[in-house]
Design an enzyme around this catalytic site. Structure first.
Site, PDB file in Angstrom:
ATOM      1  N   ASP A 122       0.855  -1.184   0.000  1.00 45.56           N
ATOM      2  CA  ASP A 122       0.000   0.000   0.000  1.00 45.56           C
ATOM      3  C   ASP A 122       0.889   1.233   0.000  1.00 45.56           C
ATOM      4  OD1 ASP A 122      -3.184   0.342   0.539  1.00 45.56           O
ATOM      5  OD2 ASP A 122      -2.092   2.099   1.261  1.00 45.56           O
TER       6      ASP A 122
ATOM      7  N   ASP B  14       4.180   3.278  -4.162  1.00 42.82           N
ATOM      8  CA  ASP B  14       3.176   3.866  -5.035  1.00 42.82           C
ATOM      9  C   ASP B  14       3.074   2.999  -6.284  1.00 42.82           C
ATOM     10  OD1 ASP B  14       1.661   5.366  -6.784  1.00 42.82           O
ATOM     11  OD2 ASP B  14       2.691   7.254  -6.388  1.00 42.82           O
TER      12      ASP B  14
ATOM     13  N   TYR C 271     -13.914   7.278 -14.040  1.00 48.94           N
ATOM     14  CA  TYR C 271     -14.031   5.975 -13.382  1.00 48.94           C
ATOM     15  C   TYR C 271     -14.675   4.956 -14.323  1.00 48.94           C
ATOM     16  CZ  TYR C 271     -14.900   2.679  -9.530  1.00 48.94           C
ATOM     17  OH  TYR C 271     -14.912   1.576  -8.689  1.00 48.94           O
TER      18      TYR C 271
ATOM     19  N   LYS D  88     -12.267   1.786 -15.482  1.00 48.03           N
ATOM     20  CA  LYS D  88     -12.622   0.429 -15.060  1.00 48.03           C
ATOM     21  C   LYS D  88     -13.022  -0.444 -16.256  1.00 48.03           C
ATOM     22  CE  LYS D  88     -11.815   0.477 -10.636  1.00 48.03           C
ATOM     23  NZ  LYS D  88     -10.759  -0.375 -10.046  1.00 48.03           N
TER      24      LYS D  88
ATOM     25  N   THR E  58     -17.731  -0.358   2.138  1.00 48.18           N
ATOM     26  CA  THR E  58     -16.320  -0.364   2.507  1.00 48.18           C
ATOM     27  C   THR E  58     -15.908   1.052   2.891  1.00 48.18           C
ATOM     28  OG1 THR E  58     -15.566   0.073   0.246  1.00 48.18           O
ATOM     29  CG2 THR E  58     -15.839  -2.257   0.889  1.00 48.18           C
TER      30      THR E  58
END
Length: 263
Positions: free
Chosen positions: A42, A68, A161, A165, A196
């Site tokens: 992460d 990164d 987005y 995706k 989440t």
């Protein structure tokens, strides 16, 4: 039965963007509980440290990496270290992602490029540097976390987005076809409305309150409720396991049936 016994799993984006269980963190823990050696990655050192702490508290051998995933030098460093220590990578999970709201007119070039870097470039870089090691072993599994928004347009104005995706889906299918002869499988998971930590940072601003957001997102599923990170983790576990040894190039919605709903 431990379905991933002695497999080495590199989980990109294995931290969490806030309190609770994100997809990457839940998947990392699920993989470990089924026998995998899990290496979480992460960009946030505190987030990856939390995942490592959870894994070690359950007695699992693990090593966390801060990096990164949009920077090739970081990806190269991490992959080289994993190979030096463990000799192989059996499972690559690409879970890095972001969204920025905005219509086409409102979206800046910088914002557009950032979303594509985070959602698509990370998949490219991780695959570029992990695949040679999978090819050398004639085996491997790649799981890319896409989104139901890659197939289905909703009310959110996040054009970058949708596009990024959708690109992940097509890359996944191309990986599946081109690398199948080398014994490598690639599949994508498309989360639907999920509860989440990410939604409280990136989606909540579209609603007047958190309660309104939760009501709307629960109502957006035919099941009347959102899914959670463990639903994504369990789907990932199946796809990573030998039980899915003939499943390749699948774009799998995990969405409570939302992709079938005309509403």
């Amino acid at each position: 039965m431990k379905r991933l016994e002695n497999k080495v799993a590199l989980v990109m984006g294995a931290g969490s963007s806030g309190p609770g269980w994100g997809n990457g963190k839940a998947t990392a823990v699920t993989y470990a509980r089924h026998g995998a050696i899990v290496l979480p990655v992460d960009m946030n050192p505190e987030s990856v440290a939390e995942t490592v702490e959870i894994l070690r508290a359950e007695g699992f051998d693990t090593l966390g990496y801060t990096g990164d995933a949009t920077r090739e030098a970081d990806v190269v460093r991490i992959v080289r270290d994993v190979i030096a220590r463990y000799g192989r990578i059996d499972i690559l999970q690409n879970n890095v992602g972001t969204t920025i709201m905005g219509s086409i007119e409102e979206t800046s070039e910088k914002s557009w490029d950032h979303v594509f870097d985070v959602n698509v470039k990370t998949v490219f870089l991780a695959c570029k540097h992990v695949l040679p090691h999978m090819v050398a072993k004639s085996s491997g599994v790649i799981i890319n976390i896409s989104s139901l928004a890659s197939l289905q347009i909703n009310k959110y104005p996040y054009f970058s987005y949708y596009g990024s995706k959708s690109a992940v889906n097509q890359i996944t299918k191309a990986l599946a076809v081109h690398y199948a002869p080398q014994g490598i499988r690639a599949n994508a998971i498309l989360p639907g409305v999920m509860d989440t930590p990410l939604i409280y940072k990136q989606i909540a601003g579209e609603f007047s309150s958190i309660d309104e957001m939760l009501r709307a997102r629960n109502a957006a599923s035919p099941m009347g409720r959102m899914g959670d990170a463990w639903d994504i983790a369990n789907a990932s576990l199946f796809l990573a396991s030998d039980e899915a040894k003939y499943i390749n190039g699948v774009i799998l919605p995990v969405d409570g049936g939302k992709s079938c709903w005309g509403r």
